[in-house]
Design an enzyme around this catalytic site. Structure first.
Site, short mmCIF file in Angstrom:
data_model
loop_
_atom_site.label_atom_id
_atom_site.label_comp_id
_atom_site.label_asym_id
_atom_site.label_seq_id
_atom_site.Cartn_x
_atom_site.Cartn_y
_atom_site.Cartn_z
N SER A 148 0.86 -1.44 -0.03
CA SER A 148 -0.15 -0.36 0.03
C SER A 148 1.13 1.43 0.06
O SER A 148 1.73 1.80 -1.25
CB SER A 148 -0.37 -0.52 1.62
OG SER A 148 -2.03 0.56 1.18
N LYS B 252 -23.54 15.52 5.25
CA LYS B 252 -22.07 15.17 6.01
C LYS B 252 -21.87 14.58 7.11
O LYS B 252 -23.25 14.18 7.58
CB LYS B 252 -22.52 16.70 7.07
CG LYS B 252 -21.98 17.46 8.25
CD LYS B 252 -20.79 17.52 7.90
CE LYS B 252 -19.93 18.41 8.51
NZ LYS B 252 -18.39 19.31 7.98
#
Length: 287
Positions: A128, A180
């Site tokens: 990664s 949100k």
């Protein structure tokens, strides 16, 4: 002697013995304090290796979780400006980290690689964000059993709303807009929220794939076909074109000698910053 005189003499002797014991005790604690101070000062002054006044090869260790690290970036910046630094070996043993941490390390290593030879050596693990850092170099060495690749981006969360219902807790979420604080463990992920998060992950993934394609000199679609998150052994990564060869530090030095005319006799200087917690831990351990 009278009994009273004997008591006075005994009391006086006891006080002398007590004072001597106290004096010895204070001396011991003073010594411990001085040793502790010396240890802490040594740990702090050991933040950086003393750089030699002659050519050298720098070592940077990338271990554990990769996050943004201003001290590491500063060390690489100083290395870039140091004419005595002839090359950089990046030794990697990390499962990855945040995208921003990997990107920052990648850019810092790339800056050095534009001016000096840089070679990465992956040990047990380099996946990664750690693999992202490795491709910033001009060559990547691995062991046959190294676990590497895992080219992908992930975001994880949890939905605990059913658990909250079982224990009789009703979460209250008040926000300006539906997207949100998505994802939020206290509320179910909406389809719009999932699409928004997927778009963010996809954008970061595309950036990662573009880095791999550019640095490993392969077509974008070829890099994308390898960027499905799979891990690989060192042998598999060589076959896939994600790394270059089997080797360790000695092979890295040989490559620098053969390809950059850098003597393998040059001293190796570790420029890896020692962070504050590690410095105090080491100091206390040594005392």
């Amino acid at each position: 002697f009278t009994e009273k005189t004997k008591q006075i003499m005994t009391s006086h002797t006891d006080r002398i013995i007590d004072r001597r014991r106290l004096k010895r005790s204070l001396t011991i604690w003073r010594v411990i304090g001085v040793v502790a101070l010396i240890g802490v000062v040594a740990a702090v002054t050991a933040r950086y290796d003393v750089l030699p006044e002659k050519p050298y090869v720098a070592l940077l260790d990338v271990n554990g979780l990769i996050l943004e690290d201003l001290e590491r970036d500063e060390a690489l910046e100083h290395l870039l400006e140091d004419d005595k630094a002839q090359a950089l070996i990046v030794r990697i043993d990390s499962p990855g980290g945040t995208f921003v941490g990997g990107e920052a390390l990648y850019l810092a290593i790339r800056a050095v690689a534009e001016e000096k030879p840089v070679i990465a050596v992956i040990g047990n693990l380099g996946t990664s964000a750690a693999y992202m850092a490795a491709i910033a170099s001009q060559r990547i060495l691995v062991r046959t059993g190294t676990i590497t690749a895992s080219i992908g981006v992930i975001m994880q969360t949890a939905n605990v709303t059913q658990l909250m219902e079982k224990i009789g807790v009703q979460p209250v979420v008040i926000k300006s807009d539906p997207l949100k604080a998505q994802p939020n463990p206290m509320e179910s992920l909406t389809s719009d929220g999932e699409a928004m998060i997927q778009s963010v992950i996809s954008d970061l993934h595309n950036i990662f794939v573009g880095m791999v394609a550019e640095r490993r000199n392969m077509p974008l679609e070829g890099a994308r076909s390898l960027a499905d998150g799979r891990i690989m052994t060192g042998n598999q990564a060589i076959d896939a074109g994600l790394v270059d060869a089997i080797g360790g530090k000695q092979e890295a030095l040989n490559w620098l000698a053969d390809n950059a005319e850098i003597s393998i006799e040059l001293p190796l200087i570790n420029i890896t910053p020692v962070h504050e917690v590690e410095r105090w831990s080491d100091a206390l351990t040594k005392i």
